[in-house]
Design a protein around this motif. Structure first.
Motif, PDB file in Angstrom:
ATOM      1  N   TYR A  40     133.317  19.058  75.938  1.00 59.71           N
ATOM      2  CA  TYR A  40     132.515  18.363  74.922  1.00 59.71           C
ATOM      3  C   TYR A  40     132.931  16.896  74.801  1.00 59.71           C
ATOM      4  CZ  TYR A  40     131.539  16.797  70.142  1.00 59.71           C
ATOM      5  OH  TYR A  40     131.182  16.064  69.039  1.00 59.71           O
ATOM      6  N   ARG A  41     134.240  16.641  74.761  1.00 62.30           N
ATOM      7  CA  ARG A  41     134.710  15.270  74.643  1.00 62.30           C
ATOM      8  C   ARG A  41     134.369  14.458  75.897  1.00 62.30           C
ATOM      9  NH1 ARG A  41     139.758  13.923  74.051  1.00 62.30           N
ATOM     10  NH2 ARG A  41     140.747  15.764  74.908  1.00 62.30           N
ATOM     11  N   GLY A  42     134.364  15.122  77.062  1.00 60.94           N
ATOM     12  CA  GLY A  42     133.966  14.432  78.296  1.00 60.94           C
ATOM     13  C   GLY A  42     132.505  14.007  78.263  1.00 60.94           C
ATOM     14  N   ARG A  69     128.836   7.683  75.547  1.00 60.08           N
ATOM     15  CA  ARG A  69     129.269   6.394  75.020  1.00 60.08           C
ATOM     16  C   ARG A  69     129.243   5.318  76.107  1.00 60.08           C
ATOM     17  NH1 ARG A  69     133.003   9.643  72.008  1.00 60.08           N
ATOM     18  NH2 ARG A  69     134.618   9.265  73.583  1.00 60.08           N
ATOM     19  N   LEU A  70     129.651   5.703  77.315  1.00 66.02           N
ATOM     20  CA  LEU A  70     129.577   4.757  78.434  1.00 66.02           C
ATOM     21  C   LEU A  70     128.131   4.348  78.697  1.00 66.02           C
ATOM     22  CD1 LEU A  70     132.086   6.194  81.073  1.00 66.02           C
ATOM     23  CD2 LEU A  70     132.321   4.088  79.764  1.00 66.02           C
ATOM     24  N   ILE A  91     131.093  25.587  69.384  1.00 64.36           N
ATOM     25  CA  ILE A  91     131.606  24.721  70.444  1.00 64.36           C
ATOM     26  C   ILE A  91     130.668  24.719  71.644  1.00 64.36           C
ATOM     27  CG2 ILE A  91     133.044  26.488  71.563  1.00 64.36           C
ATOM     28  CD1 ILE A  91     133.827  22.732  71.092  1.00 64.36           C
ATOM     29  N   CYS A  92     130.040  25.860  71.934  1.00 60.48           N
ATOM     30  CA  CYS A  92     129.074  25.909  73.036  1.00 60.48           C
ATOM     31  C   CYS A  92     127.832  25.096  72.696  1.00 60.48           C
ATOM     32  CB  CYS A  92     128.699  27.362  73.339  1.00 60.48           C
ATOM     33  SG  CYS A  92     130.029  28.340  74.064  1.00 60.48           S
ATOM     34  N   ASN A  93     127.378  25.186  71.454  1.00 65.07           N
ATOM     35  CA  ASN A  93     126.214  24.420  71.025  1.00 65.07           C
ATOM     36  C   ASN A  93     126.482  22.919  71.100  1.00 65.07           C
ATOM     37  OD1 ASN A  93     123.446  24.655  69.510  1.00 65.07           O
ATOM     38  ND2 ASN A  93     124.620  23.170  68.341  1.00 65.07           N
ATOM     39  N   LEU A  94     127.667  22.480  70.640  1.00 65.82           N
ATOM     40  CA  LEU A  94     128.013  21.059  70.683  1.00 65.82           C
ATOM     41  C   LEU A  94     128.107  20.556  72.116  1.00 65.82           C
ATOM     42  CD1 LEU A  94     130.748  20.863  67.882  1.00 65.82           C
ATOM     43  CD2 LEU A  94     128.426  19.937  67.789  1.00 65.82           C
ATOM     44  N   ASN A 134     124.587  20.248  73.579  1.00 66.77           N
ATOM     45  CA  ASN A 134     123.864  19.138  72.952  1.00 66.77           C
ATOM     46  C   ASN A 134     124.310  17.792  73.508  1.00 66.77           C
ATOM     47  OD1 ASN A 134     122.346  20.834  71.373  1.00 66.77           O
ATOM     48  ND2 ASN A 134     123.564  20.551  69.518  1.00 66.77           N
ATOM     49  N   GLN A 135     125.615  17.616  73.681  1.00 61.11           N
ATOM     50  CA  GLN A 135     126.111  16.351  74.228  1.00 61.11           C
ATOM     51  C   GLN A 135     125.715  16.187  75.687  1.00 61.11           C
ATOM     52  OE1 GLN A 135     127.605  13.664  72.872  1.00 61.11           O
ATOM     53  NE2 GLN A 135     127.186  14.636  70.905  1.00 61.11           N
TER      54      GLN A 135
END
Length: 369
Positions: free
Chosen positions: A187-189, A195-196, A292-295, A298-299
């Protein structure tokens, strides 16, 4: 990626559920065969414990037969899950390693644009993992001991069975925590890729990446980064698919069993507290998995929206504009979805559906009571 949950990986390996890579740089565990043998030995231990535990005298006494049936079924499911997990961890080993390889490729490419990538505060990561493991141990022990001191759910159940169930529950919770920590890193990746892309189009916030490095980015780089993380997520989904089905089934069965016992068989304030805490833990685990799977999905799917909504995009009016459109269309047409055994998507709707089923069960049980 593995640094984000290294302690949980060691805990999982100790229980026989993780004969996989823990070192970030190793391609395949050098001692995989030994780890696989250890996992198979633990599988035999779980099978023997389950057989021995269910062969002991476990009389329901005067309790309602449905509660006894549910409790016995819950025991069998717990033992079967541990045996299945250790077997799948060996049989599906290749999928986990492919996911780690894809994640490494993402990390290596990301370091070209952000030298601080993967240089998170290790102390903070370790603290989160220690707190998670400690919370799991304390909750499992507290609920189990409180049930034992208040007469237990089934009065004549052997203490050996309770110790086994507490151990199984702890390992079960650690496996779920490991899954959530791994997907949190994915998710953070995906967030960093978005953001990039936002900074490259003039719409984003500070990412810690210098202007010089951003100018080196192209749509092909963004596509490659996104592809690596998507591949890693898909491989994890393939590895965890059957386990996710078992987790959801176990959590729902646990919740229904404990609610039934709470409604029909509990006459102690302490036991009511223990049962209520256990139900809350089951529901929180189900929420954590689906959330966590949904987030993550979504990202991953937000990249297409970022590309098409960019008004001052540096992608446009360049030789990469066609690639930009192709990437946006590809992300829109083939969105990332985490599916469980090809049956349903794992997202927030699963938690709402589960809550609806549980609420309906409570209403029916209460009206019958």
């Amino acid at each position: 990626m593995l640094e984000n949950c290294r302690l949980l990986l060691y805990a999982s390996r100790f229980s026989g559920c993780h004969p996989h890579t823990i070192d970030e740089r190793s391609r395949v565990p050098v001692n995989f065969r030994l780890l696989c043998i250890y996992s198979l030995i633990m599988c035999g231990v779980y099978f023997a414990v389950g057989y021995q535990g269910n062969s002991l005298k476990n009389d329901c006494g005067t309790n309602i037969w449905m509660g006894c049936l549910l409790h016995h079924l819950d025991q069998y499911v717990q033992y079967a899950y541990m045996v299945l997990t250790t077997l799948l961890s060996c049989l599906r080993h290749a999928e986990f390693e492919r996911a780690i390889v894809a994640a490494r490729k993402f990390d290596d490419l990301m370091r070209l644009y952000n030298n601080s990538w993967c240089a998170d505060n290790k102390r903070a990561n370790y603290c989160k993992q220690w707190l998670g493991i400690l919370a799991i141990l304390v909750t499992s022990l507290f609920v189990g001991i409180l049930q034992g001191l208040t007469g237990l759910v089934v009065p004549k159940m052997n203490l050996f069975i309770y110790m086994c169930l507490i151990t199984m529950r702890t390992i079960f919770s650690i496996e779920i925590a490991k899954f959530c920590f791994l997907h949190d890193e994915l998710y953070r990746g995906f967030c960093h890729i978005n953001r990039l892309s936002g900074k490259l189009t003039g719409m984003g916030l500070d990412t810690g990446v210098s202007v010089k490095n951003v100018n080196r980015l192209t749509i092909s780089n963004i596509q490659q980064l996104h592809s690596y993380l998507t591949d890693a997520t898909n491989h994890f989904n393939s590895y965890y698919s059957l386990q996710l089905f078992c987790w959801i089934a176990c959590l729902l069965l646990d919740t229904i069993t404990y609610i039934f016992i709470l409604l029909y068989q509990v006459h102690s304030v302490y036991l009511i507290s223990a049962q209520s805490m256990a139900i809350v833990c089951f529901l929180l685990q189900l929420i954590a998995i689906s959330r966590i799977c949904n987030l993550t999905c979504n990202q991953a799917n937000a990249l297409g929206q970022i590309i098409f909504l960019a008004k001052t995009s540096s992608f446009k009016h360049t030789e990469f504009s066609i690639e930009e459109i192709e990437l946006g269309i590809r992300v829109r047409m083939y969105p990332l979805r985490i599916r469980v055994c090809g049956l349903f998507n794992l997202d927030n709707r699963l938690a709402f559906t589960a809550f609806g089923i549980i609420l309906m069960y409570v209403i029916l049980a209460s009206s019958g009571h």
